[in-house]
Write a protein that holds these residues in place. Structure first.
Motif, PDB file in Angstrom:
ATOM      1  N   THR A 149     -51.280  43.189  -9.214  1.00 37.56           N
ATOM      2  CA  THR A 149     -49.966  43.652  -9.639  1.00 37.56           C
ATOM      3  C   THR A 149     -49.781  45.116  -9.271  1.00 37.56           C
ATOM      4  N   GLN A 150     -48.694  45.402  -8.574  1.00 36.87           N
ATOM      5  CA  GLN A 150     -48.382  46.780  -8.196  1.00 36.87           C
ATOM      6  C   GLN A 150     -47.099  47.228  -8.868  1.00 36.87           C
ATOM      7  N   THR A 151     -47.112  48.442  -9.371  1.00 36.84           N
ATOM      8  CA  THR A 151     -45.895  49.058  -9.919  1.00 36.84           C
ATOM      9  C   THR A 151     -45.826  50.510  -9.486  1.00 36.84           C
ATOM     10  N   PRO A 152     -44.609  51.062  -9.261  1.00 33.76           N
ATOM     11  CA  PRO A 152     -43.344  50.331  -9.240  1.00 33.76           C
ATOM     12  C   PRO A 152     -43.164  49.572  -7.924  1.00 33.76           C
ATOM     13  N   LYS A 153     -42.096  48.820  -7.814  1.00 32.24           N
ATOM     14  CA  LYS A 153     -41.804  48.121  -6.565  1.00 32.24           C
ATOM     15  C   LYS A 153     -41.078  49.046  -5.595  1.00 32.24           C
ATOM     16  N   PHE A 154     -40.277  49.937  -6.112  1.00 29.64           N
ATOM     17  CA  PHE A 154     -39.522  50.875  -5.288  1.00 29.64           C
ATOM     18  C   PHE A 154     -39.555  52.249  -5.954  1.00 29.64           C
ATOM     19  N   ARG A 155     -39.537  53.284  -5.110  1.00 29.31           N
ATOM     20  CA  ARG A 155     -39.465  54.634  -5.671  1.00 29.31           C
ATOM     21  C   ARG A 155     -38.954  55.584  -4.609  1.00 29.31           C
ATOM     22  N   ILE A 156     -38.064  56.492  -5.017  1.00 26.33           N
ATOM     23  CA  ILE A 156     -37.625  57.571  -4.144  1.00 26.33           C
ATOM     24  C   ILE A 156     -38.150  58.874  -4.728  1.00 26.33           C
ATOM     25  N   LEU A 157     -38.845  59.634  -3.918  1.00 20.06           N
ATOM     26  CA  LEU A 157     -39.417  60.906  -4.354  1.00 20.06           C
ATOM     27  C   LEU A 157     -38.799  62.040  -3.545  1.00 20.06           C
ATOM     28  N   LYS A 158     -38.704  63.190  -4.151  1.00 19.85           N
ATOM     29  CA  LYS A 158     -38.314  64.375  -3.403  1.00 19.85           C
ATOM     30  C   LYS A 158     -39.566  65.043  -2.848  1.00 19.85           C
ATOM     31  N   ILE A 159     -39.409  65.734  -1.740  1.00 19.01           N
ATOM     32  CA  ILE A 159     -40.527  66.447  -1.124  1.00 19.01           C
ATOM     33  C   ILE A 159     -41.188  67.359  -2.157  1.00 19.01           C
ATOM     34  N   GLY A 160     -42.508  67.286  -2.228  1.00 15.61           N
ATOM     35  CA  GLY A 160     -43.256  68.136  -3.142  1.00 15.61           C
ATOM     36  C   GLY A 160     -43.525  67.525  -4.502  1.00 15.61           C
ATOM     37  N   GLN A 161     -42.818  66.430  -4.821  1.00 17.59           N
ATOM     38  CA  GLN A 161     -43.084  65.771  -6.098  1.00 17.59           C
ATOM     39  C   GLN A 161     -44.391  64.990  -6.037  1.00 17.59           C
ATOM     40  N   SER A 162     -44.864  64.592  -7.179  1.00 17.34           N
ATOM     41  CA  SER A 162     -46.089  63.788  -7.230  1.00 17.34           C
ATOM     42  C   SER A 162     -45.801  62.488  -7.959  1.00 17.34           C
ATOM     43  N   MET A 163     -46.640  61.501  -7.696  1.00 17.46           N
ATOM     44  CA  MET A 163     -46.510  60.225  -8.399  1.00 17.46           C
ATOM     45  C   MET A 163     -47.800  59.440  -8.254  1.00 17.46           C
ATOM     46  N   THR A 164     -47.929  58.452  -9.111  1.00 16.39           N
ATOM     47  CA  THR A 164     -49.076  57.550  -9.063  1.00 16.39           C
ATOM     48  C   THR A 164     -48.585  56.134  -8.855  1.00 16.39           C
ATOM     49  N   LEU A 165     -49.111  55.480  -7.842  1.00 17.28           N
ATOM     50  CA  LEU A 165     -48.843  54.060  -7.619  1.00 17.28           C
ATOM     51  C   LEU A 165     -49.935  53.276  -8.362  1.00 17.28           C
ATOM     52  N   GLN A 166     -49.476  52.363  -9.203  1.00 10.46           N
ATOM     53  CA  GLN A 166     -50.423  51.621 -10.024  1.00 10.46           C
ATOM     54  C   GLN A 166     -50.801  50.299  -9.361  1.00 10.46           C
ATOM     55  N   CYS A 167     -52.057  49.915  -9.538  1.00  8.77           N
ATOM     56  CA  CYS A 167     -52.556  48.642  -9.037  1.00  8.77           C
ATOM     57  C   CYS A 167     -53.533  48.080 -10.049  1.00  8.77           C
ATOM     58  N   TYR A 174     -46.619  50.515   0.535  1.00  8.28           N
ATOM     59  CA  TYR A 174     -48.015  50.602   0.118  1.00  8.28           C
ATOM     60  C   TYR A 174     -48.475  49.280  -0.484  1.00  8.28           C
ATOM     61  N   PHE A 175     -49.603  48.798   0.004  1.00  5.03           N
ATOM     62  CA  PHE A 175     -50.159  47.542  -0.493  1.00  5.03           C
ATOM     63  C   PHE A 175     -51.544  47.789  -1.082  1.00  5.03           C
ATOM     64  N   CYS A 176     -51.733  47.228  -2.242  1.00  2.00           N
ATOM     65  CA  CYS A 176     -53.045  47.221  -2.873  1.00  2.00           C
ATOM     66  C   CYS A 176     -53.634  45.832  -2.676  1.00  2.00           C
ATOM     67  N   ALA A 177     -54.944  45.755  -2.528  1.00  2.00           N
ATOM     68  CA  ALA A 177     -55.599  44.456  -2.355  1.00  2.00           C
ATOM     69  C   ALA A 177     -56.939  44.460  -3.068  1.00  2.00           C
ATOM     70  N   SER A 178     -57.374  43.276  -3.441  1.00  2.00           N
ATOM     71  CA  SER A 178     -58.725  43.130  -3.966  1.00  2.00           C
ATOM     72  C   SER A 178     -59.410  42.000  -3.208  1.00  2.00           C
ATOM     73  N   ARG A 179     -60.728  41.988  -3.291  1.00  2.00           N
ATOM     74  CA  ARG A 179     -61.468  41.013  -2.480  1.00  2.00           C
ATOM     75  C   ARG A 179     -62.617  40.402  -3.260  1.00  2.00           C
ATOM     76  N   SER A 180     -62.780  39.106  -3.068  1.00  2.00           N
ATOM     77  CA  SER A 180     -63.969  38.412  -3.563  1.00  2.00           C
ATOM     78  C   SER A 180     -64.669  37.798  -2.352  1.00  2.00           C
ATOM     79  N   ASN A 181     -65.704  37.056  -2.607  1.00  2.00           N
ATOM     80  CA  ASN A 181     -66.389  36.374  -1.497  1.00  2.00           C
ATOM     81  C   ASN A 181     -65.488  35.340  -0.837  1.00  2.00           C
ATOM     82  N   TYR A 182     -64.413  34.980  -1.516  1.00  2.00           N
ATOM     83  CA  TYR A 182     -63.540  33.923  -1.007  1.00  2.00           C
ATOM     84  C   TYR A 182     -62.319  34.471  -0.283  1.00  2.00           C
ATOM     85  N   GLY A 183     -62.170  35.779  -0.272  1.00  2.00           N
ATOM     86  CA  GLY A 183     -61.044  36.324   0.471  1.00  2.00           C
ATOM     87  C   GLY A 183     -60.314  37.430  -0.248  1.00  2.00           C
TER      88      GLY A 183
END
Lengths: 117, 110
Positions: free
Chosen positions: B5-23, B89-98
């Motif tokens: 699960t990733q949040t947020p789905k969309f975001r507009i930032l101004k130059i110099g701002q900071s943010m955290t993409l959650q996964c 931005y895409f987050c991914a996780s992996r097991s032995n199965y893919g």
């Protein structure tokens, strides 16, 4: 330095015919190859993979061929269906110097497949 | 069966701002990854983690930071947003199965 290349940005195919998507790579250390399918506004979903010890892997309508000497792999979809219309990414991974693989993937640019009814 | 699960789905930032993409993943996978996809390009690896407390740089880490305090969470931090960080931005996780990918965060820096 594009280590994985998909030279065809797009492919258009008639429903029922074969779709062939191609991928070339330059890193001879790659030992595992994957194909992903991606719809708009979604993450990539796994389609099929092949280890470098094989030259073919088949799963239903999808077959992946690997030619190690040519550093080339291809994905065949037979028969193609309108629902197959998506962006297809080729990806590859290589083991680290110690022989382990952390599963880091190198992706090609993608090929947009359109299957017409 | 949430997967990744990733949040947020969309975001507009101004130059110099900071943010955290959650996964967050609920599959107990040790391996997690952050990729970015620019238009007409393939996904490029930013950072990855092989388990809680262990992270390492990928192909394009500049301008980003990550942490992995738990198995479930792998946030990506942008400290000083730049227009070059406009991407999906895409987050991914992996097991032995893919691998399992999240549905992405579309970030625009203006």
């Amino acid at each position: 330095d594009q280590q994985v290349k998909q030279n065809s940005p797009s492919l258009s195919v008639q429903e029922g015919r074969i779709s062939i998507l191609n991928c070339d790579y330059t890193n001879s250390m790659f030992d595992y190859f994957l194909w992903y399918k991606k719809y708009p506004a979604e993450g990539p979903t796994f389609l099929i993979s092949i280890s470098s010890i094989k030259d073919k892997n088949e799963d239903g309508r999808f077959t992946v061929f690997l030619n190690k000497s040519a550093k080339h792999l291809s994905l065949h979809i037979v028969p193609s269906q309108p629902g197959d219309s998506a962006v297809y990414f080729c990806a590859a991974s290589a083991p680290n110097a110690g022989g382990t693989s952390y599963g880091k993937l190198t992706f090609g640019q993608g090929t947009i497949l359109t299957v017409h009814p | 069966n949430a997967g990744v699960t990733q949040t947020p789905k969309f975001r507009i930032l101004k130059i110099g701002q900071s943010m955290t993409l959650q996964c967050t993943q609920d599959m107990n996978h040790n391996y997690m990854y952050w990729y970015r996809q620019d238009p007409g390009m393939g996904l490029k690896l930013i950072y990855y983690s092989v388990g809680a407390g262990i992270t390492d740089k990928g192909e394009v880490p500049n301008g980003y930071n990550v942490s992995r305090s738990t198995t479930e969470d792998f946030p990506l931090r942008l400290e000083l947003a730049a227009p070059s960080q406009t991407s999906v931005y895409f987050c991914a996780s992996r097991s032995n199965y893919g691998y399992t990918f999240g549905s992405g965060t579309r970030l625009t820096v203006v």
